[in-house]
Structures are given as C-alpha cells and as structure tokens.
Design an enzyme around this catalytic site. Structure first.
Site, short mmCIF file in Angstrom:
data_model
loop_
_atom_site.label_atom_id
_atom_site.label_comp_id
_atom_site.label_asym_id
_atom_site.label_seq_id
_atom_site.Cartn_x
_atom_site.Cartn_y
_atom_site.Cartn_z
N ASP A 244 0.86 -1.19 0.00
CA ASP A 244 0.00 0.00 0.00
C ASP A 244 0.89 1.23 0.00
O ASP A 244 0.75 2.14 -0.83
CB ASP A 244 -0.91 -0.02 1.22
CG ASP A 244 -1.72 -1.32 1.29
OD1 ASP A 244 -1.43 -2.15 2.15
OD2 ASP A 244 -2.57 -1.53 0.40
N GLU B 272 1.62 -6.58 -5.35
CA GLU B 272 1.23 -5.76 -6.51
C GLU B 272 2.40 -4.98 -7.07
O GLU B 272 2.74 -5.08 -8.24
CB GLU B 272 0.11 -4.81 -6.05
CG GLU B 272 -0.29 -3.79 -7.09
CD GLU B 272 -1.61 -3.11 -6.78
OE1 GLU B 272 -2.47 -3.68 -6.06
OE2 GLU B 272 -1.82 -2.01 -7.28
O1 TRH Z 1 4.44 -5.96 0.49
P1 TRH Z 1 3.42 -6.55 -0.39
O2 TRH Z 1 2.99 -7.92 -0.08
O3 TRH Z 1 2.14 -5.61 -0.40
C1 TRH Z 1 0.85 -6.21 -0.57
C2 TRH Z 1 0.27 -5.71 -1.87
O4 TRH Z 1 0.27 -4.31 -1.88
C3 TRH Z 1 -1.14 -6.21 -2.03
O5 TRH Z 1 -1.76 -5.61 -3.17
C4 TRH Z 1 -1.96 -5.86 -0.81
O6 TRH Z 1 -3.20 -6.46 -0.92
C5 TRH Z 1 -1.26 -6.37 0.44
O7 TRH Z 1 0.06 -5.82 0.51
C6 TRH Z 1 -2.02 -5.91 1.66
O8 TRH Z 1 3.94 -6.56 -1.89
P2 TRH Z 1 4.20 -5.42 -2.94
O9 TRH Z 1 2.92 -4.88 -3.47
O10 TRH Z 1 5.19 -5.94 -3.91
O11 TRH Z 1 4.90 -4.23 -2.13
C7 TRH Z 1 6.21 -4.38 -1.67
C8 TRH Z 1 6.92 -3.05 -1.78
O12 TRH Z 1 8.19 -3.13 -1.14
C9 TRH Z 1 7.19 -2.69 -3.23
O13 TRH Z 1 7.04 -1.29 -3.41
C10 TRH Z 1 8.64 -3.08 -3.40
C11 TRH Z 1 9.20 -2.73 -2.06
N1 TRH Z 1 10.44 -3.40 -1.66
C12 TRH Z 1 11.52 -2.60 -1.37
O14 TRH Z 1 11.44 -1.37 -1.50
N2 TRH Z 1 12.69 -3.17 -0.95
C13 TRH Z 1 12.81 -4.52 -0.81
O15 TRH Z 1 13.89 -5.00 -0.41
C14 TRH Z 1 11.68 -5.36 -1.12
C15 TRH Z 1 11.81 -6.85 -1.00
C16 TRH Z 1 10.48 -4.77 -1.55
#
Ligand code: TRH
Length: 378
Positions: free
Chosen positions: A17, A273
C-alpha cells in the site's frame, strides 16, 4: 497545469500500500510537476522504502512530496484539487469536512488494487455518488489492457535501466554486500509470503544441476530459511550454503534499489502488486506469489493475469509457466520437474518478456491516465 493532490494511504499489513502510493506520489511530482501531499498512517513502513524519511516527524517534505501522518495537522486542512483514496482506505472525517467546506468539489478518486480480471475495464472510471453527501467518487482501476488505468511506470524508467551498466551494477552489488557473481551461477531474488512452499523451493534449488544464489531480504522469510537450513553450512550469519544452493540474506532495500536487485537477477520471485509490476519492467523471468484471499479468489486473479501473459506463448512454454506459478501458489506441489521445465524456457521467456513489456508500454501509464482524467474534470 499544476494541481494540488492529496493521496491517502492506510497500511494494511505489508509494504505494497505504501509502496504504490509512494511511487505514485513521486511520479506526480517528478513527471508531472504536481504538488503532492501523501497522508499515511504508518511512517515506519514508508521508512523502509525511503531512508530520507524521518519516522518521528508528523509533517515533512521528502523528495518533493509533503508527507503528513494522519494524526498530523488536521484542523485547518484545506482539501486539494484532487483526492486519491488508495485501496478504499476511507478518508478521515476531518478531510470529508474540508471537502464539503471547499467552494469547488475536488476530484475524488478511489485507486483500486491491480487486477487482470476482464471485469476491471467495465468498472474503470465509474462514478459513485456518496450515499449521504453531495460528493462523487470515481473508481480508478489499474490494469494491463486498454480501457483500464494502466500500470505505474515513471518516465525515467527506461533511461535508468539503460544507465544501469556494468559499473553501476558492480557498485550496487558492492554497496548491498552481495557476493561476487560466480560464473554460471543463477541469481534469484526471493520476495514472497509465508504461504509459499519455501521448503520445497529450497530442496529443488539445492538439488538443481545449476549452482544458484538465492537473495533474500531480511525479515520473516529469511528467518524461516534459517530454521529450514539450520544444519546447513553457514559461512556467515547472512550466507548459507546447502549443496548447489547458496543463500544470501541482505537488508530490505530502498524502493529505488530494489529495482537494481531485480535488474541484476536472472529470475525474480515477487509478490503482491508493486514488486509484481516492477519485475515485469525488469524483463527478467519472474514468478508471482499472489496475496492469498478467501475462497481461493486469488487464484482467479492469478489465472486472469496468466491468460493475458501467456496468450502469445507457444503452448509448451505457457504450460511450464502456469505449472510453476500454480505450484508456487499452492495449487499442486512444487517439484523439480516444474522448476526444470520452467528454467528450460529461460531464453525464449526473456524474449517473450521483451514483447510483453512493449505491449504494456504501448499504453499510457497510470500516472498519465490519472492526470488526463482529472484535467478533463477540473
Ligand atoms: O508488500 P506486499 O505484499 O504488499 C501487498 C500488496 O500491496 C497487495 O496488493 C496488498 O493487498 C497487500 O500488501 C495488503 O507486496 P508489494 O505490493 O510488492 O509491495 C512491496 C513493496 O516493497 C514494493 O514497493 C517493493 C518494495 N520493496 C523494497 O522497496 N525493498 C525490498 O527490499 C523489497 C523486498 C520490496
């Protein structure tokens, strides 16, 4: 035209989010020179994505975005020209009041979760009058096809990828403490949920004919790996070797650096996402761990994406991709054959991903679609 935007973000239980809202806020400032306030209820989570944030300040400016904690200044808030309610987070009452007091009604947008399901295009940009108040909200659905809101893609993405040359790659590897690359070894980044069949993946990779480096961010998955491989040879606290598999645990990277990790690796296991979209822009092989939902609704969402993504693949390749993604998401048991079949298509999948990206880039990005929509209404 420069407008004032307020983006409201409630952190549910992961990073996405905040990840999506932060990326959108930055793009509106950088690509469209907009004035943006990001209202977020959890500065700790945002602090993982950008180290420039001071987690103790209720009100600050970071990289051109004004960041306000929901508990921040509320009394004299004047609403913006555009209000983005991210993922139906429900706007705080103080802000609804400010909207009602405003001479001109702001454009109120509900930014929905990303889905490849066909119904999305039918609901995109539908108006929804408030049940009691003289306010109208518009549903904005990101998507992969024409008629949806598109995907987050900043204008500088391609240039950044082009500039990420050998020297930049070496500098990133050095600063993130990654091992020097062993010739012939496969580099895989792992970002998944606890529901993923981690033990099976570790078993398959450690028995694989290819030596593999699995790169894992600190957190619950890394902790689970340390338990699974408690008897393996741990060369350091962050480097474990088990047969053909080496596992390196690295700190959670800033959002901009996470792209660099995706671009360095051969295969990216992503989730949710935002990382899911970033893995597509990275153009490497990727396996998606979808956020689990009731009554297996997440599998419908995954299948909808796979329908689009594999549509132009030769059948054997499509079968290998679907099999690997199904096993990784709890439909069938992950086994060596599924992994080896997936890996066997590595070269042609790289080509397919280039075509897939070109198809996605033929559409306007989410930021541009948002700006276009609001300009037509203000
Ligand atoms: O963290 P998430 O599982 O978030 C999820 C999704 O938003 C989903 O739609 C929602 O329903 C749920 O939360 C509640 O996965 P997502 O979307 O990939 O977000 C991770 C964020 O973290 C993304 O912006 C990438 C970032 N990230 C980093 O900045 N550094 C890192 O080392 C890693 C592994 C990820």
């Amino acid at each position: 035209m420069r407008y004032r935007w307020d983006i409201f973000c409630k952190v549910i239980d992961n990073f996405g989010d905040a990840g999506v809202c932060w990326r959108l806020a930055r793009q509106l400032v950088t690509d469209f020179h907009q004035e943006v306030r990001l209202w977020i209820d959890d500065l700790d989570t945002l602090g993982y994505l950008t180290s420039r944030l001071n987690r103790n300040l209720l009100y600050q400016e970071v990289q051109g975005v004004t960041i306000c904690h929901w508990q921040a200044v509320q009394a004299e808030v004047v609403c913006a020209d555009i209000v983005i309610e991210a993922f139906a987070c429900d706007l705080p009452d103080f802000y609804i009041t400010a909207m009602l007091q405003n001479k001109k009604q702001p454009v109120w947008i509900n930014l929905e979760y990303l889905s490849a399901e066909p119904w999305v295009a039918r609901y995109h940009l539908l108006p929804s009058p408030h049940p009691r108040l003289p306010l109208i909200k518009f549903f904005f659905f990101p998507g992969f096809v024409k008629g949806t809101g598109g995907l987050l893609r900043e204008r500088t993405l391609k240039v950044r990828q082009y500039e990420f040359d050998k020297t930049a790659k070496q500098a990133f590897i050095k600063r993130s403490g990654l091992l020097e690359r062993e010739s012939g070894s496969l580099w895989i980044s792992l970002f998944c949920y606890e529901t993923a069949p981690l033990e099976k993946l570790i078993h398959v990779l450690s028995e694989s004919p290819r030596s593999t480096l699995l790169i894992v961010p600190e957190g619950n998955i890394a902790n689970r790996i340390l338990v699974i491989l408690k008897d393996a040879s741990a060369l350091t606290a962050k480097l474990i070797v088990h047969k053909r598999l080496s596992i390196q645990i690295i700190p959670f990277l800033e959002q901009a650096d996470y792209d660099h990790l995706l671009w360095c690796c051969d295969i990216n296991f992503v989730r949710g996402e935002d990382s899911f979209v970033r893995a597509q822009w990275a153009a490497k092989l990727f396996v998606w761990n979808i956020y689990r939902q009731q009554e297996r609704a997440h599998l419908k969402k995954m299948d909808a994406f796979l329908e689009l993504y594999t549509a132009s693949m030769p059948v054997p390749m499509a079968i290998a991709v679907k099999e690997m993604w199904s096993c990784w998401n709890g439909r069938g048991e992950l086994h060596a054959e599924a992994w080896m079949n997936f890996l066997a298509f590595r070269e042609s999948l790289m080509q397919h991903n280039e075509d897939w990206i070109n198809q996605l880039m033929a559409q306007e990005d989410l930021g541009a679609n948002l700006v276009q929509f609001v300009e037509n209404r203000l």
